[in-house]
Design an enzyme around this catalytic site. Structure first.
Site, short mmCIF file in Angstrom:
data_model
loop_
_atom_site.label_atom_id
_atom_site.label_comp_id
_atom_site.label_asym_id
_atom_site.label_seq_id
_atom_site.Cartn_x
_atom_site.Cartn_y
_atom_site.Cartn_z
N HIS A 233 17.83 -0.57 5.77
CA HIS A 233 17.41 0.59 4.97
C HIS A 233 17.28 1.87 5.78
O HIS A 233 17.08 2.94 5.21
CB HIS A 233 16.06 0.28 4.31
CG HIS A 233 16.01 -1.08 3.70
ND1 HIS A 233 15.48 -2.19 4.37
CD2 HIS A 233 16.47 -1.55 2.51
CE1 HIS A 233 15.60 -3.25 3.60
NE2 HIS A 233 16.19 -2.89 2.47
N GLY B 24 7.45 10.77 -1.87
CA GLY B 24 8.24 9.78 -2.58
C GLY B 24 9.71 10.19 -2.64
O GLY B 24 10.61 9.40 -2.38
N ARG C 228 12.39 15.97 -1.31
CA ARG C 228 11.15 16.63 -0.86
C ARG C 228 11.04 16.50 0.67
O ARG C 228 10.62 17.42 1.35
CB ARG C 228 9.96 15.98 -1.54
CG ARG C 228 8.63 16.52 -1.16
CD ARG C 228 8.30 17.79 -1.91
NE ARG C 228 7.85 17.54 -3.28
CZ ARG C 228 7.59 18.53 -4.14
NH1 ARG C 228 7.76 19.77 -3.76
NH2 ARG C 228 7.16 18.27 -5.37
N ARG D 290 21.12 4.95 1.49
CA ARG D 290 20.62 5.05 0.11
C ARG D 290 20.05 6.44 -0.20
O ARG D 290 19.17 6.60 -1.06
CB ARG D 290 19.55 4.00 -0.16
CG ARG D 290 20.07 2.56 -0.12
CD ARG D 290 18.93 1.56 -0.31
NE ARG D 290 19.42 0.18 -0.27
CZ ARG D 290 19.52 -0.62 -1.34
NH1 ARG D 290 19.20 -0.15 -2.54
NH2 ARG D 290 19.96 -1.86 -1.21
N ARG E 275 1.08 9.62 3.33
CA ARG E 275 1.83 9.81 2.08
C ARG E 275 1.38 11.15 1.50
O ARG E 275 0.17 11.44 1.40
CB ARG E 275 1.52 8.68 1.10
CG ARG E 275 1.89 9.00 -0.33
CD ARG E 275 1.92 7.82 -1.27
NE ARG E 275 1.74 8.21 -2.67
CZ ARG E 275 2.60 8.92 -3.38
NH1 ARG E 275 3.72 9.35 -2.83
NH2 ARG E 275 2.32 9.25 -4.63
N SER F 253 2.25 13.11 -5.55
CA SER F 253 1.67 13.72 -6.76
C SER F 253 1.00 12.61 -7.57
O SER F 253 1.27 11.42 -7.38
CB SER F 253 2.76 14.41 -7.58
OG SER F 253 3.75 13.46 -7.94
N ASP G 25 -0.44 16.31 -13.08
CA ASP G 25 -0.59 16.06 -14.52
C ASP G 25 -2.04 15.70 -14.79
O ASP G 25 -2.78 15.36 -13.87
CB ASP G 25 0.24 14.83 -14.96
CG ASP G 25 1.59 14.73 -14.28
OD1 ASP G 25 1.62 14.34 -13.10
OD2 ASP G 25 2.58 15.04 -14.93
N ARG H 248 3.75 23.83 -9.04
CA ARG H 248 3.97 22.54 -8.39
C ARG H 248 4.30 22.77 -6.91
O ARG H 248 3.74 22.15 -6.02
CB ARG H 248 5.11 21.80 -9.09
CG ARG H 248 5.31 20.36 -8.66
CD ARG H 248 6.44 19.72 -9.44
NE ARG H 248 6.05 19.44 -10.82
CZ ARG H 248 5.56 18.27 -11.22
NH1 ARG H 248 5.38 17.30 -10.33
NH2 ARG H 248 5.23 18.05 -12.46
N1 LIG Z 1 2.02 6.32 -12.82
C1 LIG Z 1 2.00 7.68 -12.59
N2 LIG Z 1 1.40 8.47 -13.50
C2 LIG Z 1 1.37 9.79 -13.29
CL1 LIG Z 1 0.64 10.78 -14.48
C3 LIG Z 1 1.94 10.33 -12.14
N3 LIG Z 1 2.07 11.60 -11.65
C4 LIG Z 1 2.72 11.51 -10.50
N4 LIG Z 1 3.03 10.21 -10.21
C5 LIG Z 1 3.78 9.83 -9.00
O1 LIG Z 1 5.10 10.35 -9.20
C6 LIG Z 1 6.03 9.29 -9.41
C7 LIG Z 1 6.24 9.12 -10.89
O2 LIG Z 1 6.68 10.32 -11.48
C8 LIG Z 1 5.44 8.08 -8.73
O3 LIG Z 1 5.99 7.96 -7.43
C9 LIG Z 1 3.92 8.34 -8.70
O4 LIG Z 1 3.38 8.07 -7.41
C10 LIG Z 1 2.55 9.45 -11.22
N5 LIG Z 1 2.56 8.13 -11.44
#
Ligand SMILES: Nc1nc(Cl)c2ncn([C@@H]3O[C@H](CO)[C@@H](O)[C@H]3O)c2n1
Length: 235
Positions: free
Chosen positions: A8, A24, A28, A47, A91, A94, A208, A221
């Site tokens: 990987h 993630g 980014r 990948r 890490r 978001s 969110d 953001r």
């Molecule tokens: N379950 C979940 N829910 C909400 Cl409301 C999220 N907002 C950002 N993430 C992150 O962003 C990615 C999903 O959009 C995942 O990597 C997660 O770590 C979230 N993951």
């Protein structure tokens, strides 16, 4: 170091710094490398999980995508700690807020990471493991945030295997326990780090809100992420 390159990660021994930042999204990682690091050199395109090593204020530092979900970050963090001699992974991600006193653009540090994942089954434990952040990294992040005049919300987060819940009542259950926000990777990173006797921390920007009607635009953001990055780079 052994087994490098891996299936990987194409990096060769010595290509990766002891300190790694892990968003993630690999795009980014590219943005972070090009925005914050001097002389970034790409060490992985396998990948398209891009990884770069450069310097920040004279210190060698790497940044690499970890993907979405615990299996993905589990693979990349395992290889970084065990095959590339990485000492710490932060890490930078978001999350969606659960608590009513947490809002979009807030910056959160996960002192612990609850999970609905079966990831810990790998370790054949006689009980429930508590995935936790490294105290020194958390303490440093708290000090840096304070020095930058920023609020850092510290507490329990949830690493879920699910983005789309079939029944949103699960959010209420986690919320009643005071869980701050939900994301999908930290618990696995903390377990992989614990097993390797290495350091890990999860910093999150709230993008969110699960309950409140709060949304951020692309500019916010980017701004929120930048504020969190300014902390992570100093830890
Ligand atoms: N379950 C979940 N829910 C909400 Cl409301 C999220 N907002 C950002 N993430 C992150 O962003 C990615 C999903 O959009 C995942 O990597 C997660 O770590 C979230 N993951």
């Amino acid at each position: 170091m052994n087994n490098t390159p891996t299936p990987h990660n194409a990096a060769k021994p010595g290509d990766i710094a002891k300190k790694v930042l892990m968003p993630g999204d690999p795009l980014r990682a590219k943005f972070i490398a090009e925005t914050y690091l001097e002389n970034p050199v790409c060490f992985n395109t396998v990948r398209n999980m891009f990884g770069y090593t450069g310097t920040y204020k004279g210190q060698k530092i790497s940044v690499m995508g970890g993907g979405m979900g615990m299996p993905s970050i589990g693979i990349y963090s395992y290889e970084l700690y065990n095959f590339y001699d990485v000492d710490q992974i932060i890490r930078v991600g978001s999350a969606g807020a659960l608590r009513d006193d947490v809002h979009v653009m807030d910056i959160v540090a996960g002192v612990g990471a609850c999970t609905n994942s079966n990831f810990a089954a790998n370790y054949n434990l006689p009980g429930t493991f508590a995935p936790t952040a490294d105290f020194e990294l958390l303490q440093k992040a708290s000090q840096v945030a304070k020095s930058q005049g920023k609020k850092l919300i510290v507490g329990n987060i949830l690493s879920s295997d699910v983005f789309y819940n079939d029944d949103n009542a699960v959010n209420d259950a986690w919320k009643k326990m005071g869980v701050i926000a939900v994301e999908m990777e930290a618990a696995a990173l903390y377990m992989i780090a614990a097993r390797a006797n290495k350091k890990a921390l999860c910093l999150l920007t709230i993008s969110d809100h699960i309950y409140l009607d709060e949304a951020i635009d692309a500019e916010q953001r980017q701004l929120g992420f930048g504020s969190m990055m300014e902390i992570a780079l100093e830890v």
